[in-house]
Structures are given as C-alpha cells and as structure tokens.
Design a protein around this motif. Sequence first.
Motif, mmCIF file in Angstrom:
data_model
loop_
_atom_site.group_PDB
_atom_site.id
_atom_site.type_symbol
_atom_site.label_atom_id
_atom_site.label_comp_id
_atom_site.label_asym_id
_atom_site.label_seq_id
_atom_site.Cartn_x
_atom_site.Cartn_y
_atom_site.Cartn_z
ATOM 1 N N ILE A 197 38.512 7.678 -24.369
ATOM 2 C CA ILE A 197 37.960 6.411 -24.000
ATOM 3 C C ILE A 197 38.735 5.528 -24.209
ATOM 4 O O ILE A 197 38.172 4.217 -23.853
ATOM 5 N N SER A 198 40.133 5.497 -24.213
ATOM 6 C CA SER A 198 41.057 4.363 -24.423
ATOM 7 C C SER A 198 41.003 3.263 -23.598
ATOM 8 O O SER A 198 41.036 2.014 -23.443
ATOM 9 N N ALA A 199 40.940 3.852 -22.138
ATOM 10 C CA ALA A 199 40.926 2.923 -20.986
ATOM 11 C C ALA A 199 39.479 2.102 -21.110
ATOM 12 O O ALA A 199 39.848 0.833 -20.778
ATOM 13 N N TRP A 200 38.727 2.522 -21.493
ATOM 14 C CA TRP A 200 37.275 1.740 -21.593
ATOM 15 C C TRP A 200 37.469 0.638 -22.683
ATOM 16 O O TRP A 200 37.177 -0.363 -22.444
ATOM 17 N N LEU A 201 38.026 1.136 -23.742
ATOM 18 C CA LEU A 201 38.258 0.100 -24.972
ATOM 19 C C LEU A 201 39.196 -0.901 -24.536
ATOM 20 O O LEU A 201 38.945 -2.009 -25.036
ATOM 21 N N SER A 202 40.215 -0.602 -23.680
ATOM 22 C CA SER A 202 41.013 -1.865 -23.253
ATOM 23 C C SER A 202 40.474 -2.657 -22.054
ATOM 24 O O SER A 202 41.188 -3.601 -21.653
ATOM 25 N N GLY A 203 39.468 -2.066 -21.735
ATOM 26 C CA GLY A 203 38.831 -3.114 -20.569
ATOM 27 C C GLY A 203 39.222 -2.726 -19.359
ATOM 28 O O GLY A 203 38.726 -3.166 -18.059
ATOM 29 N N ASP A 204 39.986 -1.570 -19.099
ATOM 30 C CA ASP A 204 40.617 -1.054 -17.873
ATOM 31 C C ASP A 204 39.854 0.198 -17.400
ATOM 32 O O ASP A 204 40.589 0.683 -16.102
ATOM 33 N N GLY A 205 38.813 0.702 -17.914
ATOM 34 C CA GLY A 205 38.212 1.913 -17.290
ATOM 35 C C GLY A 205 36.763 1.769 -17.159
ATOM 36 O O GLY A 205 36.333 0.854 -17.896
ATOM 37 N N PRO A 206 36.017 2.445 -16.684
ATOM 38 C CA PRO A 206 34.741 2.728 -16.557
ATOM 39 C C PRO A 206 34.055 3.124 -18.088
ATOM 40 O O PRO A 206 34.861 3.564 -18.991
ATOM 41 N N ASP A 207 32.649 2.668 -18.115
ATOM 42 C CA ASP A 207 31.958 3.367 -19.474
ATOM 43 C C ASP A 207 32.360 4.681 -19.389
ATOM 44 O O ASP A 207 32.094 5.687 -18.488
ATOM 45 N N PRO A 208 32.449 5.035 -20.591
ATOM 46 C CA PRO A 208 32.652 6.655 -21.167
ATOM 47 C C PRO A 208 31.299 7.370 -20.866
ATOM 48 O O PRO A 208 30.280 6.907 -21.061
ATOM 49 N N ALA A 209 31.487 8.713 -20.446
ATOM 50 C CA ALA A 209 30.240 9.400 -20.639
ATOM 51 C C ALA A 209 29.580 9.456 -22.006
ATOM 52 O O ALA A 209 30.376 9.505 -22.902
ATOM 53 N N ARG A 210 28.509 9.692 -22.378
ATOM 54 C CA ARG A 210 27.790 9.798 -23.593
ATOM 55 C C ARG A 210 28.611 10.548 -24.605
ATOM 56 O O ARG A 210 28.827 10.316 -26.105
ATOM 57 N N PRO A 211 28.538 11.890 -24.019
ATOM 58 C CA PRO A 211 29.247 12.926 -25.009
ATOM 59 C C PRO A 211 30.674 12.506 -25.463
ATOM 60 O O PRO A 211 31.204 12.769 -26.461
ATOM 61 N N GLU A 212 31.628 11.843 -24.557
ATOM 62 C CA GLU A 212 32.847 11.443 -24.782
ATOM 63 C C GLU A 212 32.705 10.316 -25.779
ATOM 64 O O GLU A 212 33.722 10.241 -26.730
ATOM 65 N N LEU A 213 31.849 9.359 -25.664
ATOM 66 C CA LEU A 213 31.824 8.178 -26.606
ATOM 67 C C LEU A 213 31.373 8.717 -28.007
ATOM 68 O O LEU A 213 31.861 8.354 -29.209
ATOM 69 N N ALA A 214 30.306 9.743 -27.974
ATOM 70 C CA ALA A 214 29.922 10.266 -29.356
ATOM 71 C C ALA A 214 30.951 11.023 -29.956
ATOM 72 O O ALA A 214 31.392 10.951 -31.282
ATOM 73 N N ALA A 215 31.607 11.944 -29.261
ATOM 74 C CA ALA A 215 33.029 12.534 -29.882
ATOM 75 C C ALA A 215 33.969 11.649 -30.560
ATOM 76 O O ALA A 215 34.404 11.881 -31.496
ATOM 77 N N ALA A 216 34.439 10.496 -29.940
ATOM 78 C CA ALA A 216 35.258 9.615 -30.409
ATOM 79 C C ALA A 216 34.851 8.908 -31.595
ATOM 80 O O ALA A 216 35.545 9.036 -32.678
ATOM 81 N N VAL A 217 33.408 8.473 -31.752
ATOM 82 C CA VAL A 217 33.084 7.996 -32.769
ATOM 83 C C VAL A 217 32.756 8.793 -34.138
ATOM 84 O O VAL A 217 33.174 8.576 -35.011
ATOM 85 N N ARG A 218 32.219 10.049 -33.641
ATOM 86 C CA ARG A 218 32.075 11.001 -34.681
ATOM 87 C C ARG A 218 33.339 11.395 -35.463
ATOM 88 O O ARG A 218 33.336 11.653 -36.687
ATOM 89 N N SER A 219 34.329 11.779 -34.751
ATOM 90 C CA SER A 219 35.469 12.277 -35.243
ATOM 91 C C SER A 219 36.311 11.050 -35.810
ATOM 92 O O SER A 219 36.943 11.354 -37.095
ATOM 93 N N SER A 220 36.212 9.982 -35.276
ATOM 94 C CA SER A 220 36.789 8.999 -36.104
ATOM 95 C C SER A 220 36.128 8.463 -37.616
ATOM 96 O O SER A 220 36.650 7.954 -38.541
ATOM 97 N N LEU A 221 34.849 8.588 -37.565
ATOM 98 C CA LEU A 221 34.183 8.337 -38.664
ATOM 99 C C LEU A 221 34.331 9.398 -39.859
ATOM 100 O O LEU A 221 34.412 9.195 -41.157
ATOM 101 N N ARG A 222 34.503 10.710 -39.395
ATOM 102 C CA ARG A 222 34.742 11.718 -39.979
ATOM 103 C C ARG A 222 36.099 11.628 -40.843
ATOM 104 O O ARG A 222 36.494 11.889 -41.883
ATOM 105 N N THR A 223 37.030 11.078 -39.950
ATOM 106 C CA THR A 223 38.254 10.770 -40.658
ATOM 107 C C THR A 223 38.289 9.730 -41.673
ATOM 108 O O THR A 223 39.122 9.882 -42.626
#
Length: 126
Positions: A19-45
């Motif tokens: 989802i990095s391109a989206w965070l940089s403003g260079d990509g489309p909105d991520p799919a909900r499962p992709e966004l959820a995976a990034a949030v959940r794994s980073s919070l667990r970290t």
Amino acid sequence: MASSRPVDPAEMRAAVQAISAWLSGDGPDPARPELAAAVRSSLRTLAADAPGRSVEVRVPPFAAVQCVEGPRHTRGTPPNVIETDPRTWLELATGRLLWTDAVEAGRVSASGTRADLSHWLPILRL
C-alpha cells in the motif's frame, strides 16, 4: 484486539509495501484486505516492540492492541488510549509523519500520561 501471534517481519514489510504507493499519494486506494493486513501487522509489531498493557492503540475498523509497560488495564475504558485512522497510523508507522505533528494536527487522539508512541515510531521505513 489484534492477534497475539508473532509477527513475521517480512510479512509486515510486504503488507506495508503493498500500500506504499497509496501512502505516498501516487497510487489508488488499496483494497480493504490489503489495508487491513498492513494495519494489523504493523500494530502487532508495535505490541511486540513495546510489550505491556498500559496503552491501548486503536485503528478502527481494523484492529486495536495493548502495549507499553506500566499498570495493566483490565476493564472498561483504559486510562491511556490512542486512536487514529488507518492512513495516519501507517504514515506514523513508516516515518512519513512525525508523532508530534500528527497529534498537533488532530490526526491522532491521545489521552493519558503514557499515550505517546514517539519512542517506538517509526516501526519500519520504506
């Protein structure tokens, strides 16, 4: 609460990179499962990096974790709560946004004497 299973650093990095391109403003909105995976794994970290139960970090609608050493909270609303949206959390987690700037801009709600994550951020840099 988020899962207590250990976080694979490569899995977390891949989820956030997806989802990095989206965070940089260079990509489309991520799919909900992709966004959820990034949030959940980073919070667990975060929970693994700052073990404890004195602060609850909430990123609705995807996850919440308890972290940071101190008095353990077991019932009701914790005395130390941090809440933000998924984009802000991921910007903080990747170092694209500083903790103090996010709090000052009202992008993060942080209440309680221990509700400061600046010591543990960023979790990773892309």
